[in-house]
Design an enzyme around this catalytic site. Structure first.
Site, PDB file in Angstrom:
ATOM      1  N   LYS A 145       0.896  -1.385  -0.159  1.00 18.91           N
ATOM      2  CA  LYS A 145       0.015  -0.002   0.430  1.00 18.91           C
ATOM      3  C   LYS A 145       0.867   1.105  -0.008  1.00 18.91           C
ATOM      4  O   LYS A 145       2.298   1.292   0.226  1.00 18.91           O
ATOM      5  CB  LYS A 145      -1.314  -0.445   1.172  1.00 18.91           C
ATOM      6  CG  LYS A 145      -1.791  -1.389   1.596  1.00 18.91           C
ATOM      7  CD  LYS A 145      -2.802  -0.605   2.976  1.00 18.91           C
ATOM      8  CE  LYS A 145      -3.952  -1.651   2.763  1.00 18.91           C
ATOM      9  NZ  LYS A 145      -5.064  -1.726   1.190  1.00 18.91           N
ATOM     10  N   ARG A 174      -9.838 -11.241   2.267  1.00 17.37           N
ATOM     11  CA  ARG A 174     -11.525 -13.010   1.299  1.00 17.37           C
ATOM     12  C   ARG A 174     -10.100 -13.802   1.347  1.00 17.37           C
ATOM     13  O   ARG A 174     -10.669 -14.878   1.719  1.00 17.37           O
ATOM     14  CB  ARG A 174     -11.408 -12.404  -0.133  1.00 17.37           C
ATOM     15  CG  ARG A 174      -9.974 -11.540  -1.323  1.00 17.37           C
ATOM     16  CD  ARG A 174     -10.716 -11.710  -2.498  1.00 17.37           C
ATOM     17  NE  ARG A 174     -10.683 -10.103  -1.865  1.00 17.37           N
ATOM     18  CZ  ARG A 174     -11.466  -8.947  -2.887  1.00 17.37           C
ATOM     19  NH1 ARG A 174     -11.683  -9.399  -4.510  1.00 17.37           N
ATOM     20  NH2 ARG A 174     -11.259  -8.114  -2.326  1.00 17.37           N
TER      21      ARG A 174
HETATM   22  N1  BES Z   1      -8.209  -3.437   4.299  1.00 16.03           N
HETATM   23  C1  BES Z   1      -8.195  -3.654   3.276  1.00 16.03           C
HETATM   24  C2  BES Z   1     -10.047  -2.515   2.443  1.00 16.03           C
HETATM   25  C3  BES Z   1     -10.029  -1.306   3.470  1.00 16.03           C
HETATM   26  C4  BES Z   1      -8.970   0.012   2.361  1.00 16.03           C
HETATM   27  C5  BES Z   1     -10.024  -1.324   4.597  1.00 16.03           C
HETATM   28  C6  BES Z   1      -9.335   0.944   3.573  1.00 16.03           C
HETATM   29  C7  BES Z   1     -10.587   0.021   5.035  1.00 16.03           C
HETATM   30  C8  BES Z   1      -9.585   1.349   4.421  1.00 16.03           C
HETATM   31  C9  BES Z   1      -8.896  -4.887   1.650  1.00 16.03           C
HETATM   32  O1  BES Z   1      -7.226  -5.223   2.353  1.00 16.03           O
HETATM   33  C10 BES Z   1      -7.964  -4.594   0.664  1.00 16.03           C
HETATM   34  O2  BES Z   1      -6.445  -3.618   0.610  1.00 16.03           O
HETATM   35  N2  BES Z   1      -8.779  -4.215  -0.233  1.00 16.03           N
HETATM   36  C11 BES Z   1      -8.386  -4.115  -1.759  1.00 16.03           C
HETATM   37  C12 BES Z   1      -8.371  -4.626  -2.872  1.00 16.03           C
HETATM   38  C13 BES Z   1      -8.270  -4.305  -3.936  1.00 16.03           C
HETATM   39  C14 BES Z   1      -6.388  -5.323  -3.661  1.00 16.03           C
HETATM   40  C15 BES Z   1      -8.835  -5.054  -4.617  1.00 16.03           C
HETATM   41  C16 BES Z   1      -8.789  -1.726  -1.990  1.00 16.03           C
HETATM   42  O3  BES Z   1      -9.669  -1.856  -1.473  1.00 16.03           O
HETATM   43  O4  BES Z   1      -8.050  -1.731  -2.286  1.00 16.03           O
HETATM   44 MN    MN Z   2      -5.194  -5.765   1.821  1.00 19.27          MN
END
Ligand code: BES
Ligand code: MN
Ligand code: ZN
Length: 484
Positions: free
Chosen positions: A262, A336
């Site tokens: 990230k 997931r």
């Molecule tokens: N934990 C994150 C989702 C999230 C993002 C929660 C911001 C709270 C605030 C999750 O694991 C994630 O990173 N999801 C990705 C999925 C994508 C790579 C398909 C996302 O939402 O960007």
């Molecule tokens: Mn994630």
């Protein structure tokens, strides 16, 4: 915070709170020498008794000076009362007042209970890491006396108090940083539930390997912190309810994204990527605390998602416990991967009739719903309706999203049974479709994407900014409405 219930306060409190309904000010008679002055001043300050509105003043009572706070309760319904209770605390928590008396004057017992519940929820805070807090920012409120001596021993209040304690546990787990709360220490914090009669069992890495949880373990393999699968069981039916309700939480104690790292801005938020698991733990505490007549299991899939020489790579193929294979396109779509093994194991082990999972699963749900609703995805219209109702009544609102074959198709992979991300759009739905592939025939299932609800940047009716405890009041209400 110490709550006591008495007909009269012990000594003179620093502050006294009174509830006032919409348009109720003109008829209000306070048991105080300067009642008329107070109501006249409140009217002059345009206090109308609207929900959450407050009016504060000081009056002399005998030799003492007492702070008076009028709190608006609007039409006096459940959420009006909770909001009003929260508003009192928001004003007084760090005001200098140490002893607050909340009057039940003019209220029904259940209204006073809800007022006190809102107050109790709003008192929670985490100051333990602040060693140099300025004197005038420190909380001063130490004791709250609710002026209704029958209420304290009533089931109504005791149940609400247990729910508030559950919410507090969730907020604590969510707020703690990831160097303090990681899979093992998350489990350790939940051990306290044993005292309430909750049965606890834990799977370690070896057991998960033997069970073939390749998806969960793939996420965990980049971390030096070993994963855990935590199972908490509460049976308040004495064996009468054979098939339990299962609550399953995403417990990523920190989500760096892994090799699909990230960006640094805001990454610290990912300490609360265990908010689903936190809500499950808090709900178990609430249910056991109020001895709910229901059979419920709470399962938390606990891992840390880190980049490392041993971390999984984009393109890796992993085999989940169900036997289905997954191409890991993006290591940041890890929730997931954790949940699919937790969901499969839950169904195999506990044979639940209903499965509800909670997860901070996608950023996309925040794009869709902001911080006002969590997303609800379900294979069962009636379950979805019940959850939406419970959420509305309890103050944890949900909004339903669709699931269809066309979305499901988006996660087909050319090399494995599925991939862990879909196309460009509908990211929250394709994530839910992924989970649905792990739900067995005949099982009623709902997935709640709570990514926008776990953490608040500004104070809400019954929380300060920070961890909200979302999910506990919702699930407690759902259990009360449908199992008891
Ligand atoms: N934990 C994150 C989702 C999230 C993002 C929660 C911001 C709270 C605030 C999750 O694991 C994630 O990173 N999801 C990705 C999925 C994508 C790579 C398909 C996302 O939402 O960007
Ligand atoms: Mn994630
Ligand atoms: Zn995540």
């Amino acid at each position: 915070m110490k709550f006591t219930f008495a007909a009269r306060p012990d000594g003179t409190p620093d502050a006294m709170a009174f509830a006032v309904g919409k348009d109720g000010l003109s008829a209000l008679q306070l048991p105080l020498e300067q009642s008329v002055l107070i109501t006249t001043a409140a009217a002059a300050a345009r206090f109308e008794g609207k929900t959450g509105q407050t009016f504060q003043t000081f009056v002399s009572e005998g030799d003492d000076v007492v702070q008076i706070i009028l709190t608006g309760i609007g039409s006096g319904k459940r959420q009006d009362m909770e909001t009003a209770g929260g508003a009192i605390i928001a004003k007084l928590m760090t005001s200098g007042a140490r002893h607050l008396a909340i009057s039940g004057q003019g209220l029904k017992a259940d209204q006073t209970a809800r007022l006190a519940f809102g107050a109790k929820l709003r008192t929670w805070r985490i100051d333990k890491y602040r060693t140099t807090m300025p004197e005038n920012q420190k909380p001063t409120l130490e004791a709250i006396t609710v002026l209704d001596d029958d209420l304290g021993s009533s089931k109504g209040w005791q149940d609400l108090s247990a729910v508030a304690d559950g919410v507090s546990l969730t907020r604590e787990l969510v707020s703690e940083p990831a160097n303090v709360i990681y899979p093992e220490s998350f489990v350790a914090r939940c051990e306290e539930l044993k005292d309430l009669g909750v049965e606890i069992s834990v799977l370690g890495q070896d057991e998960m390997e033997k069970l073939g949880m390749g998806a969960l373990l793939g996420v965990s393999q980049g971390s030096v912190r070993p994963p855990r699968m935590l199972a908490m069981r509460w049976d308040g039916t004495g064996g009468a309810q054979k098939k339990p309700l299962a609550l399953v939480g995403k417990g990523v104690t920190f989500d760096t994204g892994g090799i699909s790292l990230k960006p640094p801005g805001g990454m610290e938020d990912m300490k609360w990527d265990m908010g689903g698991a936190g809500a499950v733990a808090g709900t178990m505490k609430a249910l056991a605390g109020r001895k709910a007549k229901a059979h419920v299991v709470g399962i938390c899939g606990l891992v840390e998602n880190m980049p490392d020489g041993n971390a999984q790579r984009p393109g890796d193929v992993v085999t989940s416990m169900s036997g289905q294979t997954i191409e890991v396109i993006n290591t940041d779509a890890e929730g997931r991967l954790v949940l699919c093994d937790a969901l499969h194991w839950t169904q195999e082990t506990f044979e639940p009739e209903v499965v509800i999972n909670l997860a901070t699963l996608t950023g996309a749900i925040i794009v869709s719903l902001g911080n006002e609703h969590a997303g609800c995805f379900s294979n069962d219209d009636s379950l979805s309706e019940k959850l939406l109702d419970a959420g509305k009544n309890a103050g944890d609102p949900l909004w339903r999203f669709p699931l269809t074959a066309a979305y499901d198709k988006q996660i087909n992979s050319p090399i494995a049974d599925m991939k862990n991300v879909g196309g460009k759009g509908a990211g929250s739905i394709t994530a839910a479709q992924f989970l649905q592939r792990y739900i067995q025939d005949g099982v009623k299932w709902a997935h709640l994407d709570i990514a926008g609800m776990v953490w608040a940047d500004k104070p809400g009716p019954v929380w300060d900014k920070g961890a909200t405890g979302f999910g506990v009041r919702l699930l407690d209400q759902y259990v009360a409405d449908n199992f008891e």
